[in-house]
Design a protein around this motif. Sequence first.
Motif, PDB file in Angstrom:
ATOM      1  N   ASP A   9       0.803  -1.230   0.000  1.00 45.62           N
ATOM      2  CA  ASP A   9       0.000   0.000   0.000  1.00 45.62           C
ATOM      3  C   ASP A   9       0.832   1.275   0.000  1.00 45.62           C
ATOM      4  OD1 ASP A   9       1.032  -0.331   2.472  1.00 45.62           O
ATOM      5  OD2 ASP A   9      -0.860  -0.271   3.566  1.00 45.62           O
ATOM      6  N   SER A  10       2.107   1.181  -0.449  1.00 45.20           N
ATOM      7  CA  SER A  10       2.935   2.391  -0.466  1.00 45.20           C
ATOM      8  C   SER A  10       2.559   3.278  -1.655  1.00 45.20           C
ATOM      9  CB  SER A  10       4.414   2.005  -0.559  1.00 45.20           C
ATOM     10  OG  SER A  10       4.651   1.364  -1.785  1.00 45.20           O
ATOM     11  N   GLU A  11       3.046   4.502  -1.608  1.00 42.98           N
ATOM     12  CA  GLU A  11       2.819   5.452  -2.696  1.00 42.98           C
ATOM     13  C   GLU A  11       3.301   4.859  -4.021  1.00 42.98           C
ATOM     14  OE1 GLU A  11       1.100   8.543  -4.056  1.00 42.98           O
ATOM     15  OE2 GLU A  11       0.986   8.018  -1.933  1.00 42.98           O
ATOM     16  N   LYS A  12       4.476   4.215  -3.973  1.00 40.03           N
ATOM     17  CA  LYS A  12       5.078   3.643  -5.173  1.00 40.03           C
ATOM     18  C   LYS A  12       4.190   2.545  -5.765  1.00 40.03           C
ATOM     19  CE  LYS A  12       9.508   1.527  -6.500  1.00 40.03           C
ATOM     20  NZ  LYS A  12      10.820   1.093  -5.997  1.00 40.03           N
ATOM     21  N   VAL A  13       3.650   1.703  -4.890  1.00 39.59           N
ATOM     22  CA  VAL A  13       2.780   0.610  -5.343  1.00 39.59           C
ATOM     23  C   VAL A  13       1.505   1.189  -5.959  1.00 39.59           C
ATOM     24  CG1 VAL A  13       1.336  -1.317  -4.575  1.00 39.59           C
ATOM     25  CG2 VAL A  13       3.663  -1.089  -3.705  1.00 39.59           C
ATOM     26  N   LEU A  14       0.901   2.147  -5.257  1.00 40.88           N
ATOM     27  CA  LEU A  14      -0.359   2.723  -5.751  1.00 40.88           C
ATOM     28  C   LEU A  14      -0.151   3.365  -7.107  1.00 40.88           C
ATOM     29  CD1 LEU A  14      -1.855   4.281  -2.482  1.00 40.88           C
ATOM     30  CD2 LEU A  14      -2.243   2.018  -3.485  1.00 40.88           C
ATOM     31  N   GLN A  15       1.001   4.032  -7.283  1.00 41.83           N
ATOM     32  CA  GLN A  15       1.296   4.685  -8.558  1.00 41.83           C
ATOM     33  C   GLN A  15       1.465   3.635  -9.660  1.00 41.83           C
ATOM     34  OE1 GLN A  15       1.327   8.060  -9.190  1.00 41.83           O
ATOM     35  NE2 GLN A  15       1.366   7.278 -11.292  1.00 41.83           N
ATOM     36  N   GLY A  16       2.204   2.556  -9.331  1.00 46.57           N
ATOM     37  CA  GLY A  16       2.429   1.490 -10.307  1.00 46.57           C
ATOM     38  C   GLY A  16       1.118   0.860 -10.742  1.00 46.57           C
ATOM     39  N   ARG A  17       0.266   0.606  -9.760  1.00 49.32           N
ATOM     40  CA  ARG A  17      -1.028   0.000 -10.018  1.00 49.32           C
ATOM     41  C   ARG A  17      -1.874   0.891 -10.926  1.00 49.32           C
ATOM     42  NH1 ARG A  17      -3.348  -1.415  -4.329  1.00 49.32           N
ATOM     43  NH2 ARG A  17      -1.698  -2.979  -4.230  1.00 49.32           N
ATOM     44  N   ALA A  18      -1.880   2.187 -10.586  1.00 54.78           N
ATOM     45  CA  ALA A  18      -2.675   3.137 -11.381  1.00 54.78           C
ATOM     46  C   ALA A  18      -2.164   3.170 -12.822  1.00 54.78           C
ATOM     47  CB  ALA A  18      -2.619   4.526 -10.746  1.00 54.78           C
ATOM     48  N   ASN A  19      -0.823   3.112 -12.966  1.00 54.37           N
ATOM     49  CA  ASN A  19      -0.256   3.137 -14.321  1.00 54.37           C
ATOM     50  C   ASN A  19      -0.690   1.911 -15.119  1.00 54.37           C
ATOM     51  OD1 ASN A  19       1.007   5.469 -13.629  1.00 54.37           O
ATOM     52  ND2 ASN A  19       3.045   4.573 -13.392  1.00 54.37           N
ATOM     53  N   ILE A  20      -0.684   0.755 -14.478  1.00 66.29           N
ATOM     54  CA  ILE A  20      -1.091  -0.473 -15.168  1.00 66.29           C
ATOM     55  C   ILE A  20      -2.554  -0.365 -15.596  1.00 66.29           C
ATOM     56  CG2 ILE A  20      -1.551  -2.946 -14.892  1.00 66.29           C
ATOM     57  CD1 ILE A  20       1.370  -2.456 -15.223  1.00 66.29           C
ATOM     58  N   ILE A  21      -3.386   0.148 -14.689  1.00 67.73           N
ATOM     59  CA  ILE A  21      -4.810   0.257 -15.032  1.00 67.73           C
ATOM     60  C   ILE A  21      -4.993   1.232 -16.194  1.00 67.73           C
ATOM     61  CG2 ILE A  21      -7.028   1.121 -14.174  1.00 67.73           C
ATOM     62  CD1 ILE A  21      -6.360  -0.296 -11.553  1.00 67.73           C
ATOM     63  N   GLU A  22      -4.236   2.314 -16.165  1.00 71.81           N
ATOM     64  CA  GLU A  22      -4.320   3.266 -17.275  1.00 71.81           C
ATOM     65  C   GLU A  22      -3.928   2.586 -18.590  1.00 71.81           C
ATOM     66  OE1 GLU A  22      -1.873   6.709 -16.807  1.00 71.81           O
ATOM     67  OE2 GLU A  22      -2.517   7.586 -18.708  1.00 71.81           O
ATOM     68  N   PHE A  23      -2.902   1.744 -18.503  1.00 69.45           N
ATOM     69  CA  PHE A  23      -2.423   1.026 -19.680  1.00 69.45           C
ATOM     70  C   PHE A  23      -3.474   0.038 -20.187  1.00 69.45           C
ATOM     71  CE2 PHE A  23       0.059  -2.562 -21.499  1.00 69.45           C
ATOM     72  CZ  PHE A  23       0.531  -1.893 -22.604  1.00 69.45           C
ATOM     73  N   ILE A  24      -4.092  -0.705 -19.231  1.00 72.50           N
ATOM     74  CA  ILE A  24      -5.123  -1.671 -19.627  1.00 72.50           C
ATOM     75  C   ILE A  24      -6.294  -0.938 -20.275  1.00 72.50           C
ATOM     76  CG2 ILE A  24      -6.847  -3.300 -18.740  1.00 72.50           C
ATOM     77  CD1 ILE A  24      -4.801  -4.169 -16.650  1.00 72.50           C
ATOM     78  N   LEU A  25      -6.578   0.267 -19.770  1.00 76.35           N
ATOM     79  CA  LEU A  25      -7.722   1.024 -20.291  1.00 76.35           C
ATOM     80  C   LEU A  25      -7.424   1.684 -21.638  1.00 76.35           C
ATOM     81  CD1 LEU A  25      -9.043   2.730 -17.038  1.00 76.35           C
ATOM     82  CD2 LEU A  25     -10.144   0.903 -18.336  1.00 76.35           C
ATOM     83  N   ALA A  26      -6.148   1.628 -22.071  1.00 72.53           N
ATOM     84  CA  ALA A  26      -5.787   2.332 -23.303  1.00 72.53           C
ATOM     85  C   ALA A  26      -6.658   1.888 -24.474  1.00 72.53           C
ATOM     86  CB  ALA A  26      -4.310   2.096 -23.626  1.00 72.53           C
ATOM     87  N   ASN A  27      -6.967   0.597 -24.531  1.00 71.42           N
ATOM     88  CA  ASN A  27      -7.793   0.109 -25.629  1.00 71.42           C
ATOM     89  C   ASN A  27      -9.152  -0.390 -25.176  1.00 71.42           C
ATOM     90  OD1 ASN A  27      -6.579   0.446 -28.195  1.00 71.42           O
ATOM     91  ND2 ASN A  27      -4.946  -0.944 -27.536  1.00 71.42           N
ATOM     92  N   HIS A  28      -9.472  -0.201 -23.901  1.00 72.29           N
ATOM     93  CA  HIS A  28     -10.748  -0.728 -23.396  1.00 72.29           C
ATOM     94  C   HIS A  28     -11.826   0.344 -23.546  1.00 72.29           C
ATOM     95  CE1 HIS A  28     -13.071  -3.513 -20.843  1.00 72.29           C
ATOM     96  NE2 HIS A  28     -13.704  -2.420 -20.493  1.00 72.29           N
ATOM     97  N   PRO A  29     -12.952  -0.003 -24.171  1.00 75.08           N
ATOM     98  CA  PRO A  29     -14.001   1.010 -24.345  1.00 75.08           C
ATOM     99  C   PRO A  29     -14.471   1.552 -22.990  1.00 75.08           C
ATOM    100  CG  PRO A  29     -14.601  -1.071 -25.426  1.00 75.08           C
ATOM    101  CD  PRO A  29     -13.375  -1.331 -24.626  1.00 75.08           C
ATOM    102  N   LEU A  30     -14.692   2.837 -22.897  1.00 77.20           N
ATOM    103  CA  LEU A  30     -15.151   3.418 -21.631  1.00 77.20           C
ATOM    104  C   LEU A  30     -16.652   3.708 -21.703  1.00 77.20           C
ATOM    105  CD1 LEU A  30     -12.223   5.770 -20.622  1.00 77.20           C
ATOM    106  CD2 LEU A  30     -12.672   3.418 -19.954  1.00 77.20           C
ATOM    107  N   ASN A  31     -17.416   2.682 -22.107  1.00 79.88           N
ATOM    108  CA  ASN A  31     -18.860   2.877 -22.196  1.00 79.88           C
ATOM    109  C   ASN A  31     -19.577   1.940 -21.244  1.00 79.88           C
ATOM    110  OD1 ASN A  31     -18.257   0.567 -23.523  1.00 79.88           O
ATOM    111  ND2 ASN A  31     -19.064   1.184 -25.510  1.00 79.88           N
ATOM    112  N   CYS A  32     -19.097   1.952 -19.985  1.00 80.56           N
ATOM    113  CA  CYS A  32     -19.651   1.042 -18.982  1.00 80.56           C
ATOM    114  C   CYS A  32     -21.183   1.081 -18.884  1.00 80.56           C
ATOM    115  CB  CYS A  32     -19.039   1.326 -17.616  1.00 80.56           C
ATOM    116  SG  CYS A  32     -17.248   1.186 -17.653  1.00 80.56           S
ATOM    117  N   PRO A  33     -21.836   2.224 -19.045  1.00 75.91           N
ATOM    118  CA  PRO A  33     -23.300   2.210 -18.888  1.00 75.91           C
ATOM    119  C   PRO A  33     -24.015   1.279 -19.865  1.00 75.91           C
ATOM    120  CG  PRO A  33     -22.483   4.435 -18.745  1.00 75.91           C
ATOM    121  CD  PRO A  33     -21.317   3.585 -19.157  1.00 75.91           C
TER     122      PRO A  33
END
Lengths: 695, 155
Positions: free
Chosen positions: A103-127
Amino acid sequence: MSANSMVKLTIDGQELTVPKGTRVMPAADSIGIHIPRFCYHGSLSVLGACRVCLVQAFNPVIDRATGEPVKDDETGEPVYREMPTLQTSCTLECTEGMKIVTDSEKVLQGRANIIEFILANHPLNCPICDKGGECELQEMTMLCGPGRQLFTESRLNQDKARRIGASIVLDQERCIVCYRCTRFLSEWASEQVFEFHERGGHSVIEPALKEPIGKARFAGNTIDLCPVGALTSEYFRFSARPWELADTPGVCPHCAVGCSLTLGGRLGTLCRVQPRTNYYVNDNWICDRGRYDYAWVQDDRLVAPEVDGVRVPWETAVERTVSALADIESIAAVVDPATPCETGFLLQRFMSDGLKASSIYVEDDFDLAGPFPGTIMDLMYSDPVILVSANILEDQPILWLRLNRRALEGKLSMVAIGAPDWAPDLKRLATDHADLQPGQAVAFLNGMADLVASADASTLTRVSTETGIPAEWLRGLVERISAAKRPALIVGALPTGEYAPARSALDRLTRSLQADRKMPVKAGILVGGANSRGLRLVGCSPRADARGSGETRPWRQALLAGDLNALIVVGGDPLCDASPELVEAVRGLSSLVYLGTNRNATSELATVKLASASFAEEPFTFVNFEGRLQQSIPTNEPIECTMPGLRVVGRLCAALGLWHGELTADAVRRSMAETAETLRPWAAPIGEQGEMIAS
Amino acid sequence: MLSDELRGEIRALLDQYEEPRSALMPAFWLAQQSDGHLAAEAISEIAEIVGVDPGYASGVASFYTMYHLRPVGRHVIQVCKTLSCRMAGAEDILEHLKAKLGINLGETTPDGAFSLCTSECLASCGTAPVMLVDDDLYENLTPERVDEILAQLGG
């Protein structure tokens, strides 16, 4: 476990000890620390594909000369060195002295970056996505995503809403390439429904060419496994949002395994059926039959009691049933093996205490075959498992799935023996198989009993001639069994007359196999439906005087011979495909009472129809083939004017003075527990994984 | 349809590997060398010979960029587009090729002589820019040199 096979580590300051080889992710799970994940799944192999489970890992510095941990000169504390990059906790093995930070700052940042990367091609039309509300990517994005996106390029366009067979809808754009679906299909189901094509950002799942999904038995599980909306259910899609469902724990009524279910009902409709984790029974899976075969809960229902084809109030229906049966002799009740214990218990009371000369027949071969003497776990830890005319792939699919998983891990071999045209898929998927001459199952069992005692050449030749199985193959099997620590044998359904000889052959075989083995050998006949075993426990068996000559369903013979005056049918459709003579005999009865959920051939012939609630609408208990008592809690109210089976039969009992007081599942279970020592478990709380009550 | 000869060669490959499925890739290569590209039917037939599911086989074939899943020209030109070549003028070479052949990336000339595509690093940064024509590497490219190569190849 000895001390040196354990390692001690700290995760977020909490110290814990785990077996060597444990990965960090499950270790963290075990102390309640949840690390985000997409590709990791406890029942699948470890892959490390999604990279979202990043943690910081520190190892103690070891002095190479002494092999001792280096201590800080001033403080005397061990010195740690951080691993150079963030590590994926699903692949990282726990080692002695390791420190993990999730739960360190470094881990949270890494995690957020990965999610951003996964979302790069994922449609953002959840509704407009059917997964919305139970999407792991949506949840993780809200919980630990970056909340913004640096990518300005347009997203890759892939195929959307493509039908894969009748039941699965594939949206390639949403796939985040976690490989959960393909891992499940290859590591458990041995089904190639999907394959990954292309590479990198262009990776997509494509349906495999050879096996059309129509043949798949387990592919529905990939829908639950999919952490996003790439795989959705054709039947559930857009029928409800997950948070609108009243999820309750259920039990599957389709076979003797009794998989634990989650029933998702909404506004009186059963919207979906999903597996509920139960490592003793179904792990995290159910078969496609259990998942999709519930349309009958909504379609073609009997919605209110009827007498002579006219809707009547329940009072009238009960009165009419009791008056039609009370003074008549020779009444038979025909009970579907998926009838709940509570209903069976009250029916038994109504029949034996309330009616004259009556008998109960359950529509299965359980009385002839006897209970199977082992559990799913027993079988999983047996090797080899020999299937004699037992097509568990069709009849108990989840048992097959669990054994197949062990077989794929190399821990068990499945040997299928049956007639040449029998169960081609089971034989193809088994470790080994042999063609048995039709009708020679008993000869095979007797032959095996002889061979285990003495595999001399003349015995081999004789058994080989009798069964049509090559002598060399038989010799190999006998050697394998003799060398095995824990062999098991499952016999499937047999012609009526063969059960008794098969049982005595099995007894002989079990005795000689047991010989000097410590572990009990599990060998028996596995037949029956979801509650065949439970119905026997509550007393639904033919009376001794009515058992007849070993015929399984003597009520048919009795009916044709004119020995029956009335018939009560509980569940199922025993008169479906009945011969004209049988139908004629039924018409000659003074009454046919049908207690069930649907309109069918039997209900159409019934003079009194008692409309009962479905398995999603009534509380009930089943006992599976192992002897495991499980309870199901309704997700919906009984539709229209239907009533739970136990209330219907309870009111019949009450009309004859055989029941007093309230008619709830709890009250019936208390009464059961007071009636017999063997029914005591019904009064105790029943755990989520069920309770073993018979063995 | 694979020729009987090719089938024989593919069967012979199976013995060279501990796991038969390892023979998939060399088998694809043989089929591509014989037909110029790797057709879906060829993948299915090879899958059958090797004993794997056709879906799995096409997954493997689509993963690797050097299998051509669609028909290509008699010569396939792959221009390196990675850093060193780009800095040394790969884009000019590519534009020149496009103009000269009259086709875009991923296309084949109407006479079926050339197909044009780009590739990642061809491991020859010291002689950038480079291109691969079929199995031959051409280095230190200039538009004039490209014209000579095309002429030699019969374009």
